[in-house]
Design an enzyme around this catalytic site. Structure first.
Site, PDB file in Angstrom:
ATOM      1  N   SER A   7       0.745  -1.436   0.020  1.00 18.47           N
ATOM      2  CA  SER A   7      -0.129   0.014  -0.045  1.00 18.47           C
ATOM      3  C   SER A   7       0.831   1.414   0.045  1.00 18.47           C
ATOM      4  O   SER A   7       2.082   1.116   0.222  1.00 18.47           O
ATOM      5  CB  SER A   7      -1.096   0.078   1.355  1.00 18.47           C
ATOM      6  OG  SER A   7       0.039  -0.213   2.555  1.00 18.47           O
ATOM      7  N   GLU A   9       1.104   5.357   0.890  1.00 12.41           N
ATOM      8  CA  GLU A   9       0.205   6.722   1.856  1.00 12.41           C
ATOM      9  C   GLU A   9       0.523   8.206   1.041  1.00 12.41           C
ATOM     10  O   GLU A   9       1.615   8.277   0.635  1.00 12.41           O
ATOM     11  CB  GLU A   9       0.815   6.563   3.274  1.00 12.41           C
ATOM     12  CG  GLU A   9       0.279   7.804   4.140  1.00 12.41           C
ATOM     13  CD  GLU A   9       0.641   7.374   5.499  1.00 12.41           C
ATOM     14  OE1 GLU A   9       0.507   6.131   5.914  1.00 12.41           O
ATOM     15  OE2 GLU A   9       1.081   8.495   6.187  1.00 12.41           O
ATOM     16  N   ARG A  98      -4.766   7.450  17.024  1.00 12.00           N
ATOM     17  CA  ARG A  98      -4.976   8.332  18.223  1.00 12.00           C
ATOM     18  C   ARG A  98      -4.610  10.036  17.601  1.00 12.00           C
ATOM     19  O   ARG A  98      -5.657  10.841  17.809  1.00 12.00           O
ATOM     20  CB  ARG A  98      -4.029   8.306  19.568  1.00 12.00           C
ATOM     21  CG  ARG A  98      -4.391   9.190  20.737  1.00 12.00           C
ATOM     22  CD  ARG A  98      -3.389   9.287  21.553  1.00 12.00           C
ATOM     23  NE  ARG A  98      -2.208   9.918  21.261  1.00 12.00           N
ATOM     24  CZ  ARG A  98      -1.301  10.142  21.960  1.00 12.00           C
ATOM     25  NH1 ARG A  98      -1.154   9.763  23.134  1.00 12.00           N
ATOM     26  NH2 ARG A  98      -0.245  10.834  21.312  1.00 12.00           N
ATOM     27  N   TYR A 136       4.654   0.262  16.621  1.00 10.98           N
ATOM     28  CA  TYR A 136       5.786   1.054  16.768  1.00 10.98           C
ATOM     29  C   TYR A 136       6.947   0.142  17.107  1.00 10.98           C
ATOM     30  O   TYR A 136       7.191  -0.128  18.372  1.00 10.98           O
ATOM     31  CB  TYR A 136       5.584   2.083  17.875  1.00 10.98           C
ATOM     32  CG  TYR A 136       4.780   2.997  17.373  1.00 10.98           C
ATOM     33  CD1 TYR A 136       5.126   4.450  16.948  1.00 10.98           C
ATOM     34  CD2 TYR A 136       3.368   2.916  17.755  1.00 10.98           C
ATOM     35  CE1 TYR A 136       4.273   5.376  16.474  1.00 10.98           C
ATOM     36  CE2 TYR A 136       2.578   4.113  17.118  1.00 10.98           C
ATOM     37  CZ  TYR A 136       2.976   5.240  16.762  1.00 10.98           C
ATOM     38  OH  TYR A 136       2.075   6.228  16.367  1.00 10.98           O
ATOM     39  N   LYS A 156      -5.542  -2.336  21.049  1.00  7.29           N
ATOM     40  CA  LYS A 156      -6.282  -1.750  19.775  1.00  7.29           C
ATOM     41  C   LYS A 156      -6.680  -3.104  18.964  1.00  7.29           C
ATOM     42  O   LYS A 156      -7.417  -3.235  18.422  1.00  7.29           O
ATOM     43  CB  LYS A 156      -5.049  -1.153  18.899  1.00  7.29           C
ATOM     44  CG  LYS A 156      -4.836   0.296  19.608  1.00  7.29           C
ATOM     45  CD  LYS A 156      -3.891   1.205  18.705  1.00  7.29           C
ATOM     46  CE  LYS A 156      -2.405   0.990  18.716  1.00  7.29           C
ATOM     47  NZ  LYS A 156      -1.588   1.967  18.120  1.00  7.29           N
ATOM     48  N   PHE A 207      11.962  14.579  10.762  1.00  9.12           N
ATOM     49  CA  PHE A 207      11.078  13.693  10.686  1.00  9.12           C
ATOM     50  C   PHE A 207      11.226  12.487  11.781  1.00  9.12           C
ATOM     51  O   PHE A 207      10.262  12.131  12.571  1.00  9.12           O
ATOM     52  CB  PHE A 207      10.643  12.607   9.464  1.00  9.12           C
ATOM     53  CG  PHE A 207       9.851  13.666   8.277  1.00  9.12           C
ATOM     54  CD1 PHE A 207       9.086  14.736   8.640  1.00  9.12           C
ATOM     55  CD2 PHE A 207       9.739  13.166   7.187  1.00  9.12           C
ATOM     56  CE1 PHE A 207       8.375  15.522   7.896  1.00  9.12           C
ATOM     57  CE2 PHE A 207       8.996  13.827   5.996  1.00  9.12           C
ATOM     58  CZ  PHE A 207       8.309  14.946   6.465  1.00  9.12           C
ATOM     59  N   HIS A 257       4.050  -0.803   3.288  1.00 10.94           N
ATOM     60  CA  HIS A 257       3.340   0.217   3.369  1.00 10.94           C
ATOM     61  C   HIS A 257       4.396   1.563   3.001  1.00 10.94           C
ATOM     62  O   HIS A 257       4.976   1.818   3.849  1.00 10.94           O
ATOM     63  CB  HIS A 257       2.564   0.625   4.725  1.00 10.94           C
ATOM     64  CG  HIS A 257       1.746   1.954   4.524  1.00 10.94           C
ATOM     65  ND1 HIS A 257       0.492   1.933   3.988  1.00 10.94           N
ATOM     66  CD2 HIS A 257       1.817   2.913   5.124  1.00 10.94           C
ATOM     67  CE1 HIS A 257      -0.030   2.902   4.216  1.00 10.94           C
ATOM     68  NE2 HIS A 257       0.872   3.731   4.820  1.00 10.94           N
TER      69      HIS A 257
END
Length: 276
Positions: A7, A9, A98, A136, A156, A207, A257
């Site tokens: 995928s 983003e 979140r 993470y 989650k 970042f 991803h």
């Protein structure tokens, strides 16, 4: 690669020029036939309309789209309205997060954690949405401890998440260890590896400082040694990230991803290396 969950983003453009650029990027990247494109959602819903507009355009082009949905700063009523918009647009996949509180935001709204958002989506919409959550491997920067972070991830999944996408990383061992730890807790959802192409040293450092992703010392020093030689930075970055992707896929990662940063070339170059 076809058997993997691949995928890409995007972030919603802020200007008409940005929208044009993203359209061209998406057309190029759609030639790689990703499973879906995801579209980020600003803190407190600051890019909510942009996210929905971008997702509608992707769906209209016959591609699958997964909007991000962050809950910090949101109320049950506002999230309910967003879910209704997503359903009406034909969305059946969501990345539930979140999110970070925008600067200047006072109260954090009715949701504190992503597991509460996942629970709410399930309560409101049943199994309509395939829900991805964040993971993470190098520990969330705000987590009290690695164990706490792992438990937060487990909550989650227990709340109803179908799969996870990781924060980007450059240390494959961190990913494999994270997956192993989740399996020991009885968690068996697919954990797709988040991949950030390396194209700009300064931007990458910024970042990574913000999100807690570690750049291995040898990679950092090598990138710094190239100075402003962007061609060398891109060539070296492509080698490093290709090697990482190969190791992840060979080691059993269910997919990749790609954080495209709304550019087609870096993800395309990686993909071409991986399908050889």
């Amino acid at each position: 690669m076809a058997t993997h969950n691949f995928s890409i983003e995007f972030f919603p453009p802020k200007t008409p020029e940005g929208a044009e650029k993203l359209r061209a990027t998406r057309v190029k990247l759609s030639e790689l036939h990703p499973k879906y494109f995801s579209v980020t959602f600003g803190a407190g819903g600051t890019t909510q309309q942009g996210t929905l507009d971008t997702v509608r355009e992707i769906l209209a082009a016959g591609e699958q789209a997964a909007p991000h949905l962050s809950c910090v700063g949101g109320s049950r009523a506002s999230i309910r309205a967003v879910l209704a918009d997503f359903k009406a647009a034909g969305v059946n996949r969501i990345v539930a997060l979140r999110g970070d509180l925008p600067s200047g935001y006072g109260a954090s709204g009715e949701f504190r954690y992503a597991n509460e958002l996942v629970e709410f989506i399930r309560a409101e919409t049943g199994d309509h949405f395939h829900i991805e959550v964040a993971a993470y491997p190098e520990v969330h920067p705000q987590a009290r401890s690695p164990q706490d972070d792992l438990q937060a991830f487990a909550r989650k999944v227990q709340a109803g998440a179908n799969a996870a996408i990781t924060q980007y990383f450059y240390n494959a061992d961190a990913y494999f260890q994270f997956v192993e730890q989740t399996q020991k807790l009885g968690i068996n959802v697919p954990i797709v590896a988040g991949i950030m192409p390396i194209t700009n040293y300064t931007q990458l450092m910024r970042f990574s400082d913000m999100c807690g992703a570690e750049i291995p010392r040898w990679v950092r020093l090598k990138l710094a040694s190239f100075g402003d030689d962007s061609a060398s930075i891109k060539a070296f970055g492509l080698d490093v990230v290709t090697g990482l992707c190969e190791r992840l896929l060979e080691g059993g990662a269910p997919g990749l991803h790609f954080y495209s940063m709304n550019q087609a070339a870096p993800t395309t170059a990686l993909w071409q290396r991986l399908v050889k």
